[in-house]
Each structure stands twice: as C-alpha cells, then as structure tokens.
Motif scaffolding. Structure first.
Motif, mmCIF file in Angstrom:
data_model
loop_
_atom_site.group_PDB
_atom_site.id
_atom_site.type_symbol
_atom_site.label_atom_id
_atom_site.label_comp_id
_atom_site.label_asym_id
_atom_site.label_seq_id
_atom_site.Cartn_x
_atom_site.Cartn_y
_atom_site.Cartn_z
ATOM 1 N N PHE A 1 -15.694 -3.312 -14.066
ATOM 2 C CA PHE A 1 -14.595 -2.990 -14.985
ATOM 3 C C PHE A 1 -14.736 -3.840 -16.250
ATOM 4 O O PHE A 1 -13.864 -4.648 -16.561
ATOM 5 C CB PHE A 1 -13.244 -3.258 -14.310
ATOM 6 N N PRO A 2 -15.823 -3.663 -16.992
ATOM 7 C CA PRO A 2 -16.122 -4.589 -18.096
ATOM 8 C C PRO A 2 -15.179 -4.514 -19.284
ATOM 9 O O PRO A 2 -15.168 -5.433 -20.112
ATOM 10 C CB PRO A 2 -17.547 -4.197 -18.504
ATOM 11 N N HIS A 3 -14.388 -3.437 -19.388
ATOM 12 C CA HIS A 3 -13.555 -3.274 -20.579
ATOM 13 C C HIS A 3 -12.071 -3.086 -20.286
ATOM 14 O O HIS A 3 -11.292 -2.945 -21.232
ATOM 15 C CB HIS A 3 -14.057 -2.077 -21.401
ATOM 16 N N VAL A 4 -11.647 -3.065 -19.029
ATOM 17 C CA VAL A 4 -10.235 -2.765 -18.759
ATOM 18 C C VAL A 4 -9.321 -3.827 -19.364
ATOM 19 O O VAL A 4 -9.644 -5.012 -19.381
ATOM 20 C CB VAL A 4 -9.920 -2.636 -17.242
ATOM 21 N N LYS A 5 -8.173 -3.373 -19.860
ATOM 22 C CA LYS A 5 -7.201 -4.294 -20.447
ATOM 23 C C LYS A 5 -6.353 -4.976 -19.382
ATOM 24 O O LYS A 5 -5.969 -6.139 -19.525
ATOM 25 C CB LYS A 5 -6.291 -3.537 -21.418
ATOM 26 N N LEU A 6 -6.054 -4.247 -18.305
ATOM 27 C CA LEU A 6 -5.097 -4.720 -17.307
ATOM 28 C C LEU A 6 -5.745 -4.717 -15.924
ATOM 29 O O LEU A 6 -6.518 -3.811 -15.598
ATOM 30 C CB LEU A 6 -3.881 -3.793 -17.325
ATOM 31 N N VAL A 7 -5.397 -5.729 -15.138
ATOM 32 C CA VAL A 7 -5.885 -5.813 -13.757
ATOM 33 C C VAL A 7 -4.693 -5.960 -12.820
ATOM 34 O O VAL A 7 -3.852 -6.851 -13.010
ATOM 35 C CB VAL A 7 -6.852 -7.001 -13.558
ATOM 36 N N ASN A 8 -4.612 -5.092 -11.827
ATOM 37 C CA ASN A 8 -3.575 -5.160 -10.795
ATOM 38 C C ASN A 8 -4.225 -5.704 -9.531
ATOM 39 O O ASN A 8 -5.139 -5.082 -8.979
ATOM 40 C CB ASN A 8 -2.996 -3.757 -10.562
ATOM 41 N N ARG A 9 -3.754 -6.868 -9.085
ATOM 42 C CA ARG A 9 -4.324 -7.483 -7.881
ATOM 43 C C ARG A 9 -3.364 -7.387 -6.689
ATOM 44 O O ARG A 9 -3.418 -8.188 -5.755
ATOM 45 C CB ARG A 9 -4.727 -8.937 -8.161
ATOM 46 N N GLU A 10 -2.494 -6.387 -6.750
ATOM 47 C CA GLU A 10 -1.579 -6.052 -5.652
ATOM 48 C C GLU A 10 -0.591 -7.187 -5.363
ATOM 49 O O GLU A 10 -0.440 -8.113 -6.135
ATOM 50 C CB GLU A 10 -2.359 -5.581 -4.428
ATOM 51 N N ASP A 11 0.113 -7.090 -4.230
ATOM 52 C CA ASP A 11 1.228 -7.997 -3.953
ATOM 53 C C ASP A 11 0.803 -9.154 -3.062
ATOM 54 O O ASP A 11 -0.348 -9.245 -2.652
ATOM 55 C CB ASP A 11 2.386 -7.218 -3.307
ATOM 56 N N ASP A 12 1.760 -10.032 -2.783
ATOM 57 C CA ASP A 12 1.447 -11.178 -1.914
ATOM 58 C C ASP A 12 2.097 -11.046 -0.534
ATOM 59 O O ASP A 12 2.038 -11.976 0.267
ATOM 60 C CB ASP A 12 1.862 -12.500 -2.577
ATOM 61 N N VAL A 13 2.726 -9.900 -0.269
ATOM 62 C CA VAL A 13 3.424 -9.594 0.994
ATOM 63 C C VAL A 13 4.293 -10.747 1.511
ATOM 64 O O VAL A 13 4.544 -10.865 2.708
ATOM 65 C CB VAL A 13 2.468 -9.092 2.107
ATOM 66 N N GLY A 14 4.722 -11.621 0.608
ATOM 67 C CA GLY A 14 5.614 -12.712 0.997
ATOM 68 C C GLY A 14 4.929 -13.889 1.665
ATOM 69 O O GLY A 14 5.608 -14.790 2.169
ATOM 70 N N LEU A 15 3.597 -13.923 1.656
ATOM 71 C CA LEU A 15 2.865 -15.021 2.298
ATOM 72 C C LEU A 15 2.665 -16.160 1.299
ATOM 73 O O LEU A 15 2.072 -15.950 0.233
ATOM 74 C CB LEU A 15 1.508 -14.536 2.809
ATOM 75 N N PRO A 16 3.126 -17.375 1.617
ATOM 76 C CA PRO A 16 3.053 -18.487 0.658
ATOM 77 C C PRO A 16 1.643 -18.777 0.159
ATOM 78 O O PRO A 16 1.446 -19.024 -1.034
ATOM 79 C CB PRO A 16 3.622 -19.674 1.453
ATOM 80 N N GLY A 17 0.657 -18.741 1.057
ATOM 81 C CA GLY A 17 -0.715 -19.029 0.643
ATOM 82 C C GLY A 17 -1.248 -17.997 -0.327
ATOM 83 O O GLY A 17 -1.900 -18.336 -1.325
ATOM 84 N N LEU A 18 -0.973 -16.726 -0.032
ATOM 85 C CA LEU A 18 -1.419 -15.644 -0.905
ATOM 86 C C LEU A 18 -0.685 -15.703 -2.244
ATOM 87 O O LEU A 18 -1.266 -15.455 -3.306
ATOM 88 C CB LEU A 18 -1.176 -14.303 -0.209
ATOM 89 N N ARG A 19 0.599 -16.035 -2.193
ATOM 90 C CA ARG A 19 1.382 -16.155 -3.426
ATOM 91 C C ARG A 19 0.807 -17.250 -4.322
ATOM 92 O O ARG A 19 0.643 -17.052 -5.536
ATOM 93 C CB ARG A 19 2.836 -16.465 -3.076
ATOM 94 N N LYS A 20 0.482 -18.382 -3.740
ATOM 95 C CA LYS A 20 -0.091 -19.485 -4.511
ATOM 96 C C LYS A 20 -1.416 -19.073 -5.139
ATOM 97 O O LYS A 20 -1.687 -19.380 -6.314
ATOM 98 C CB LYS A 20 -0.278 -20.709 -3.598
#
Length: 302
Positions: free
Chosen positions: A264-283
């Motif tokens: 995705f060499p030119h995309v303006k926006l990246v969606n990396r999905e949610d953190d499902v409420g997990l503290p480690g993933l949120r961090k």
C-alpha cells in the motif's frame, strides 16, 4: 419469499464489493474480506434486495440472531434498515439488534430514541492512522518504533527478507500460524481460534479473493505475515491480520512498516481495526499514534 438469505462464500467476491462501496465508511467492516474472515464464527448470511439495490445481513452467535447495517446508497439506508427490522420482527419473531453500525450511518438514520437504543461500542472502534507516517516512521513520535526496526535490521542483516506473498506461499503461512498459535498457549482471547480458522478459509480460497499479503523471512523461515484490503472510496488500507514472532525484537513494527511500503505504497489512511478491549492490544495500537477512530455502535430495538 421476499427475503432469500444465503451463506457468504468466496464466489461472492464477484458480487458484494460494489455494495460495500455504495456509501462512505471508514470502518474495517467496509470491505468484503472482513465479512469473509468471520463468516463461520458469526454464521454470516446475506440477501440481495429489490433487484440489486441493497444487501441485507443476518448473523448469529450463541444462538442469538443479529444483523449488520444494510449495504446501500446513503439515501436508501433508512428504508433498508426498516426492511431488516421487518424481517426480524415478522419472520424471526425477534426484536432487531444491529452491531458495529458506523458513526456516519447512525447520523443518517436519526432513529427515534423511544423506539431504539443506540449504544456506542468503545472496544470496537477502529484505529485510524496516517499512511505516510507509518511508512516512514519519521519524527519524534515514532522514534521508538524506528529504533526497534533499526535494531532488527542490524541484528539480522543479510538474514532477513520481505516478500510479497501469493497463494503458493500458503503452506509457509500455515506453518508459521501453527507456531504462532502454540506460542499463545491456552490463556488467549475468546476469538483467537475463530480468527485462525478464518485465516485458513482465506488461504484456502486465496486465488479468488485477491487479498494482499506480505511476509518476513529470517534465515529462510517465515517469522511474520500480514493480510490487508484496499477501500478505494476512502483511499484506505485495512490491516485485517498481522502476526509476528514476539521473540524477535522489532519484528512487529518491521512487518507493519514493510507491508504498507510494498503493498500500500500510496494510501492516505490505514485502518488497523479495534483493540477488542484488551489492555495489551490497546497499548500497542496507541503506540502507533492514531489520528482518529472509526466509532461503532449497537442499535437495539426497544
């Protein structure tokens, strides 16, 4: 019968993507692959309505029926929302429940609060990032990430390789996924194994789905891979899957960066999905400095 639902399948990649593009939507649910990834876990079914004007959904988890918002033009959303409600009320004998409704849709619907509860799902909000920032990791905000990437490149100099993956590489991904899953042990989040099953479904139908994939090899062995989709309407990459060997310093930020640079060499926006409420993933997701969130809501008929 007015509503003729069928299970989602890989062949539907020829039919459904144009419906996803009918209305602006910055969530990860705005592309076909996300529905396909979770099709077995949520028992995903769809119905094409009125000769192709819209797609309506029904799903199920733990025996409970629910829906996603219809795919249609913005001006048709209220009509097909209430059509879905009619199906739930009259055919299923259930009150309507919709999960993961995007913020723009909630504003469009303007639902009567005496008829519907609209409840934000904070743990389901998708993290949005600036594409160029994640590709370059420039500036003070990304100093730590850049250090981890540089440390990986220095330690494994001459031993690592990024590869754009294709369907013929699925056996490498399967082997790595088995290793990665075994590292997790038994103390894992509830949707981990369904996600692994969904990845297997994607790899089994890889040639039909057109999924973008990339991997990192160290000493000829895969140590990370990622899968993504492109939402052309939003010029947005959606990172559905990112798995890496946690014991290799810098591997996660390296696959994160290289996947975007190569696929995705030119995309303006990246969606990396949610953190499902997990503290480690949120961090971890916050450490990449999101520029915003794609909020999601639950809609429940009173």
């Amino acid at each position: 019968m007015k509503w003729d639902f069928k299970k989602i399948s890989a062949e539907d990649v020829e039919i459904l993507p144009r419906y996803f593009a009918m209305r602006s939507n910055k969530t990860c649910d705005s592309v076909f692959l996300d529905s396909f990834l979770w099709k077995d876990y949520y028992h995903v079914e769809y119905c094409i309505c009125d000769g192709g004007r819209a797609v309506e959904w029904k799903m199920r988890i733990n025996g409970e029926p629910f829906a996603a918002l219809p795919l249609c033009k913005a001006e048709d959303l209220r009509h097909y929302f209430f059509d879905t409600k009619q199906y739930f009320n009259e055919v299923l004998g259930q009150k309507l429940k919709i999960y993961l409704a995007d913020e723009a849709a909630v504003e469009l619907l303007k639902l009567d609060p005496s008829e519907f509860d609209v409840i934000e799902q904070p743990d389901a909000a998708d993290y949005l990032y600036d594409g160029e920032a994640l590709r370059t990791l420039a500036g003070k905000k990304y100093h730590k990430k850049k250090n981890h990437v540089n440390a990986f490149m220095k330690e494994y100099e001459g031993r690592y390789e990024y590869r754009t993956l294709c369907c013929s590489d699925r056996s490498d991904m399967w082997r790595f996924l088995d290793r990665w899953r075994s590292m997790k042990g038994t103390q894992v989040e509830g949707t981990l194994d369904p996600e692994v099953e969904g990845i297997h479904s994607i790899l089994n139908q890889c040639s039909m789905l057109g999924v973008r994939m990339g991997g990192v090899y160290v000493d000829g062995q895969m140590e990370a891979f990622s899968m993504g989709s492109y939402n052309a309407a939003e010029d947005m990459a959606i990172i559905h899957i990112e798995k890496a060997n946690p014991d290799i310093r810098g591997m996660y930020p390296f696959i994160n960066q290289q996947f975007l640079i190569h696929e995705f060499p030119h995309v303006k926006l990246v969606n990396r999905e949610d953190d499902v409420g997990l503290p480690g993933l949120r961090k971890a997701k916050q450490s990449y400095n999101p520029i915003g969130f794609a909020k999601k809501y639950k809609i429940r008929e009173r």
